[in-house]
Design a protein around this motif. Structure first.
Motif, mmCIF file in Angstrom:
data_model
loop_
_atom_site.group_PDB
_atom_site.id
_atom_site.type_symbol
_atom_site.label_atom_id
_atom_site.label_comp_id
_atom_site.label_asym_id
_atom_site.label_seq_id
_atom_site.Cartn_x
_atom_site.Cartn_y
_atom_site.Cartn_z
ATOM 1 N N PHE A 25 0.482 -0.891 -0.165
ATOM 2 C CA PHE A 25 -0.284 -0.018 -0.297
ATOM 3 C C PHE A 25 1.305 0.997 -0.003
ATOM 4 C CE2 PHE A 25 -1.981 3.614 2.397
ATOM 5 C CZ PHE A 25 -2.905 3.926 1.644
ATOM 6 N N TRP A 26 1.847 1.280 0.562
ATOM 7 C CA TRP A 26 2.974 2.580 0.726
ATOM 8 C C TRP A 26 3.217 2.503 -0.187
ATOM 9 C CZ3 TRP A 26 2.255 6.829 3.630
ATOM 10 C CH2 TRP A 26 1.967 6.522 5.183
ATOM 11 N N ILE A 27 3.895 1.396 -0.722
ATOM 12 C CA ILE A 27 5.261 1.539 -2.167
ATOM 13 C C ILE A 27 3.828 1.725 -2.742
ATOM 14 C CG2 ILE A 27 6.700 0.361 -3.631
ATOM 15 C CD1 ILE A 27 7.569 -1.308 -1.125
ATOM 16 N N THR A 28 2.740 1.846 -3.373
ATOM 17 C CA THR A 28 2.296 1.957 -4.528
ATOM 18 C C THR A 28 1.446 3.615 -4.434
ATOM 19 O OG1 THR A 28 0.362 1.509 -5.794
ATOM 20 C CG2 THR A 28 -0.090 0.704 -3.693
ATOM 21 N N SER A 29 1.243 3.731 -3.203
ATOM 22 C CA SER A 29 1.005 4.996 -3.077
ATOM 23 C C SER A 29 1.829 6.417 -3.299
ATOM 24 C CB SER A 29 0.142 5.150 -1.467
ATOM 25 O OG SER A 29 -1.158 4.483 -1.142
ATOM 26 N N ILE A 30 3.163 5.638 -2.788
ATOM 27 C CA ILE A 30 4.836 7.109 -3.273
ATOM 28 C C ILE A 30 4.299 6.699 -4.848
ATOM 29 C CG2 ILE A 30 6.477 6.935 -2.447
ATOM 30 C CD1 ILE A 30 6.254 5.567 0.688
ATOM 31 N N SER A 31 4.585 5.746 -5.342
ATOM 32 C CA SER A 31 4.830 5.561 -6.482
ATOM 33 C C SER A 31 3.938 6.265 -7.374
ATOM 34 C CB SER A 31 4.953 4.193 -7.073
ATOM 35 O OG SER A 31 5.956 3.177 -6.456
ATOM 36 N N VAL A 129 -4.064 2.934 -12.328
ATOM 37 C CA VAL A 129 -4.589 1.674 -12.544
ATOM 38 C C VAL A 129 -3.681 0.953 -11.793
ATOM 39 C CG1 VAL A 129 -5.443 0.391 -14.255
ATOM 40 C CG2 VAL A 129 -5.153 2.377 -15.127
ATOM 41 N N ILE A 130 -2.951 0.697 -12.229
ATOM 42 C CA ILE A 130 -2.173 -0.649 -11.280
ATOM 43 C C ILE A 130 -2.339 -0.213 -9.867
ATOM 44 C CG2 ILE A 130 0.021 -1.052 -11.278
ATOM 45 C CD1 ILE A 130 0.969 -0.382 -13.816
ATOM 46 N N THR A 131 -2.359 1.210 -9.422
ATOM 47 C CA THR A 131 -2.281 1.311 -7.896
ATOM 48 C C THR A 131 -3.724 0.493 -7.463
ATOM 49 O OG1 THR A 131 -1.216 3.575 -8.362
ATOM 50 C CG2 THR A 131 -2.851 3.181 -6.012
ATOM 51 N N GLN A 132 -4.790 0.801 -8.528
ATOM 52 C CA GLN A 132 -6.026 0.347 -7.607
ATOM 53 C C GLN A 132 -6.149 -1.174 -7.818
ATOM 54 O OE1 GLN A 132 -8.603 2.836 -7.042
ATOM 55 N NE2 GLN A 132 -6.360 2.967 -6.374
ATOM 56 N N VAL A 133 -5.531 -2.009 -8.846
ATOM 57 C CA VAL A 133 -5.439 -3.103 -9.270
ATOM 58 C C VAL A 133 -4.601 -3.938 -7.978
ATOM 59 C CG1 VAL A 133 -4.875 -5.318 -10.777
ATOM 60 C CG2 VAL A 133 -5.511 -2.998 -11.633
ATOM 61 N N HIS A 134 -3.911 -3.094 -7.305
ATOM 62 C CA HIS A 134 -2.899 -3.825 -7.226
ATOM 63 C C HIS A 134 -3.137 -3.827 -5.295
ATOM 64 C CE1 HIS A 134 2.117 -4.534 -5.757
ATOM 65 N NE2 HIS A 134 1.008 -5.453 -5.621
ATOM 66 N N THR A 135 -3.627 -2.485 -5.102
ATOM 67 C CA THR A 135 -4.458 -2.494 -3.638
ATOM 68 C C THR A 135 -5.731 -3.775 -3.875
ATOM 69 O OG1 THR A 135 -6.030 -0.532 -4.833
ATOM 70 C CG2 THR A 135 -3.364 -0.172 -2.898
ATOM 71 N N GLY A 145 -12.521 -0.538 -0.548
ATOM 72 C CA GLY A 145 -12.974 0.871 -0.441
ATOM 73 C C GLY A 145 -11.982 1.629 -0.866
ATOM 74 N N THR A 146 -11.908 2.048 0.808
ATOM 75 C CA THR A 146 -11.049 2.297 1.788
ATOM 76 C C THR A 146 -9.509 2.345 1.304
ATOM 77 O OG1 THR A 146 -12.455 1.751 4.030
ATOM 78 C CG2 THR A 146 -10.888 3.166 3.951
ATOM 79 N N ALA A 147 -9.192 1.614 0.935
ATOM 80 C CA ALA A 147 -7.708 0.945 0.719
ATOM 81 C C ALA A 147 -7.586 1.486 -0.716
ATOM 82 C CB ALA A 147 -6.843 -0.528 0.834
ATOM 83 N N ASN A 148 -8.348 1.250 -1.660
ATOM 84 C CA ASN A 148 -8.211 1.969 -3.166
ATOM 85 C C ASN A 148 -8.190 3.487 -2.720
ATOM 86 O OD1 ASN A 148 -7.952 -0.685 -4.797
ATOM 87 N ND2 ASN A 148 -9.756 -0.568 -5.363
ATOM 88 N N ALA A 149 -9.159 4.398 -2.617
ATOM 89 C CA ALA A 149 -9.107 5.446 -2.460
ATOM 90 C C ALA A 149 -7.977 6.686 -1.542
ATOM 91 C CB ALA A 149 -11.213 5.849 -1.341
ATOM 92 N N THR A 150 -7.980 6.179 -0.149
ATOM 93 C CA THR A 150 -6.775 6.391 -0.040
ATOM 94 C C THR A 150 -5.757 6.211 -0.980
ATOM 95 O OG1 THR A 150 -7.742 5.454 2.259
ATOM 96 C CG2 THR A 150 -5.350 6.412 2.512
ATOM 97 N N SER A 151 -5.423 4.847 -1.216
ATOM 98 C CA SER A 151 -4.241 4.882 -2.003
ATOM 99 C C SER A 151 -4.323 5.706 -3.379
ATOM 100 C CB SER A 151 -3.665 3.309 -2.790
ATOM 101 O OG SER A 151 -4.864 3.024 -3.620
ATOM 102 N N ALA A 152 -5.382 6.329 -3.964
ATOM 103 C CA ALA A 152 -5.764 6.917 -4.952
ATOM 104 C C ALA A 152 -5.377 8.530 -4.292
ATOM 105 C CB ALA A 152 -6.946 6.419 -5.705
ATOM 106 N N GLY A 153 -6.287 8.817 -3.400
ATOM 107 C CA GLY A 153 -6.193 10.177 -2.988
ATOM 108 C C GLY A 153 -4.595 11.035 -2.778
ATOM 109 N N TRP A 154 -4.342 9.923 -2.044
ATOM 110 C CA TRP A 154 -3.017 9.717 -1.860
ATOM 111 C C TRP A 154 -1.406 10.360 -2.901
ATOM 112 C CZ3 TRP A 154 -1.670 7.198 2.988
ATOM 113 C CH2 TRP A 154 -2.783 7.982 4.441
ATOM 114 N N GLY A 155 -2.402 9.704 -3.961
ATOM 115 C CA GLY A 155 -1.283 9.220 -5.062
ATOM 116 C C GLY A 155 -1.945 10.888 -6.088
ATOM 117 N N ASN A 156 -2.531 11.285 -5.808
ATOM 118 C CA ASN A 156 -3.539 12.349 -6.516
ATOM 119 C C ASN A 156 -2.068 13.218 -5.792
ATOM 120 O OD1 ASN A 156 -4.732 11.364 -8.551
ATOM 121 N ND2 ASN A 156 -6.827 11.240 -7.304
#
Length: 473
Positions: A25-31, A129-135, A145-156
């Motif tokens: 989660f952390w690595i994909t969000s930072i990426s 897309v890869i971030t959402q797939v991986h989470t 849903g929470t994990a997908n949204a958080t990783s996407a929001g922090w990435g954005n």
């Protein structure tokens, strides 16, 4: 692929770095953050680029369009590749190959070279897309849903943070003796190098699923890939629900991109704000991604527990409809205080709608999460492109008419008339877009799940929260 739910994380415990899902989660969000940071990294330097390369206004706008266009095709492709090769390899290659045009953008010498780099830089926007797939592969139904949204929001956030970060990098290199006119080039090179290094980190410190990588799982027989992969993809795109979600994401993420891309000028023309003030307001609302998108995914999960998959759809429809109503209301506001209030509400609702969208996506077709995520993700960029065309066409026509009607009255009078015309045109555009969003919110109700899908989702939900105890035979 088969379902792999056995060791998915059931909680988003952000400090449990030893757990594979949380580390991923952390690595994909930072990426994802770095991809967006690099994707829009040139934006703060556009005045310098225009001056350095001698870009015409058309070339400047074309560079923006090319960056968005490249992302659409990349998102459509990358989802299918994730299903076949796994998100780990796909993200590694995207980061490493995507770093090349970012670095080259800092070395360009002609407008054509710049445009080509902007086109290929846009490909790293597929990182979403890869971030959402991986989470989706790492987290259980009760929290996905929470994990997908958080990783996407922090990435954005990378798309807003670059407005502060890239100038800071430029200032740092100037401190080492680099000429100010060349600082933007060094900043782009540094951003590209960081993306490349993140690719290395992604390869060595993540894996495709909690159980292991796709390759090893297929070798051991734990994961089965359909032999007729092309037929499977045709079946995926034949699902009407995917195209409704395509429209939904075009109406939330796509509109967010367009509104924030035009809001600086709109605030200046409508409320006579200074450019810096308007820019800071827009940036502060973009930073709401820290929590707003997460709220959308969180409540999507909550409604999923209460009303099943239909509950997720109902919440998504509600948030999208609310977003459209707020945008329509904002477009008619003439008070700066009310304008800011409704802009806050718009930021909250649009980002929650985005989070709610990807609380539904993982349940559409679990055998092709990547393909579904890619198509829906591409909808966001298509929506941004079409909405921008609408606003630009209305604004250009209005401004030309205002200039023609005020010829001979002096430069100040023409500028004032042009600003007022642009404000009215964009206001009308926001109103039209808001109505379309409301209609799309109603259309979202057409997303249906079979009784079997609901039963499977309910069983998986109970398993993920430990409420279902397996019976030994």
């Amino acid at each position: 692929m088969t379902n792999l739910n056995t060791t998915k994380a059931t909680k988003l415990n952000l400090l449990d770095f030893k757990a594979i899902p949380i580390r991923t989660f952390w690595i994909t969000s930072i990426s994802f953050f770095m991809c967006f940071f690099a994707w829009f990294g040139i934006v703060p330097f556009m005045p310098d680029v225009v001056k350095d390369l001698g870009l015409t206004p058309d070339q400047k706008w074309n560079s923006i369009i090319l960056a968005v266009s490249g992302t659409v095709f990349a998102r459509l492709l990358i989802g299918k590749l994730c299903d076949k090769y796994g998100p780990r390899l796909c993200y590694t290659l995207l980061l490493m190959l995507g770093a090349i045009p970012v670095v080259l953008c800092g070395l360009v010498q002609t407008p054509l070279q710049f445009l080509v780099c902007r086109l290929f830089i846009g490909f790293i926007g597929a990182s979403f897309v890869i971030t959402q797939v991986h989470t989706s592969l790492m987290f259980a139904p009760n929290i996905v849903g929470t994990a997908n949204a958080t990783s996407a929001g922090w990435g954005n956030l990378g798309g807003g943070a670059n407005r502060l970060g890239m100038p800071l990098i430029a200032a740092a290199v100037i401190g080492f003796g680099v000429a100010e006119a060349e600082a933007w080039r060094y900043a782009m090179v540094i951003a590209g190098v960081i993306c490349f290094l993140m690719g290395v980190v992604y390869y060595f410190f993540t894996q495709d699923t909690p159980e292991g990588n796709f390759k090893e799982l297929r070798t051991s027989g734990e994961m089965i890939t359909p032999k007729k992969n092309q037929i499977k993809f045709k079946e995926v795109i034949a699902d009407y629900r995917i195209w409704i979600l395509f429209l939904v994401y075009a109406s939330c993420f796509g509109i967010e991109l367009t509104v924030y891309g035009t809001m600086d000028d709109y605030l200046q023309n409508t409320f006579q704000l200074e450019r810096v003030t308007a820019g800071n307001i827009v940036l502060s609302f973009a930073l709401m991604n820290i929590f707003a998108r997460t709220l959308g995914g969180y409540f999507g999960d909550k409604f999923g527990k209460l009303k099943g998959l239909r509950g997720r759809v109902l919440f998504l429809s509600f948030m999208l409809t609310l977003q459209g109503i707020i945008l329509v209301t904002f477009s008619t506001t003439s008070s700066i205080m009310l304008g800011i209030v409704f802009l806050i509400l718009f930021s909250l609702s649009v980002q929650m709608a985005e989070g709610a969208t990807f609380s539904v996506v993982p349940f559409i077709n679990k055998k092709a999460i990547g393909a579904v995520s890619g198509i829906v993700g591409a909808g966001g960029n298509v929506g941004a492109f079409l909405a921008a065309l609408l606003l630009k066409s209305k604004s250009a026509m209005a401004e030309k008419a205002a200039i023609a009607a005020n010829q001979g009255l002096g430069e100040d009078a023409i500028s004032l008339a042009q600003a007022e015309a642009a404000s009215n045109a964009v206001s009308q555009g926001y109103f039209i877009i808001g109505i379309i969003v409301v209609i799309t919110g109603m259309v979202a109700l057409a997303i249906r799940f079979s009784t079997q899908d609901e039963k499977v989702a309910e069983m998986e939900l109970k398993q993920s929260v430990g409420a279902l105890v397996p019976v030994k035979s």
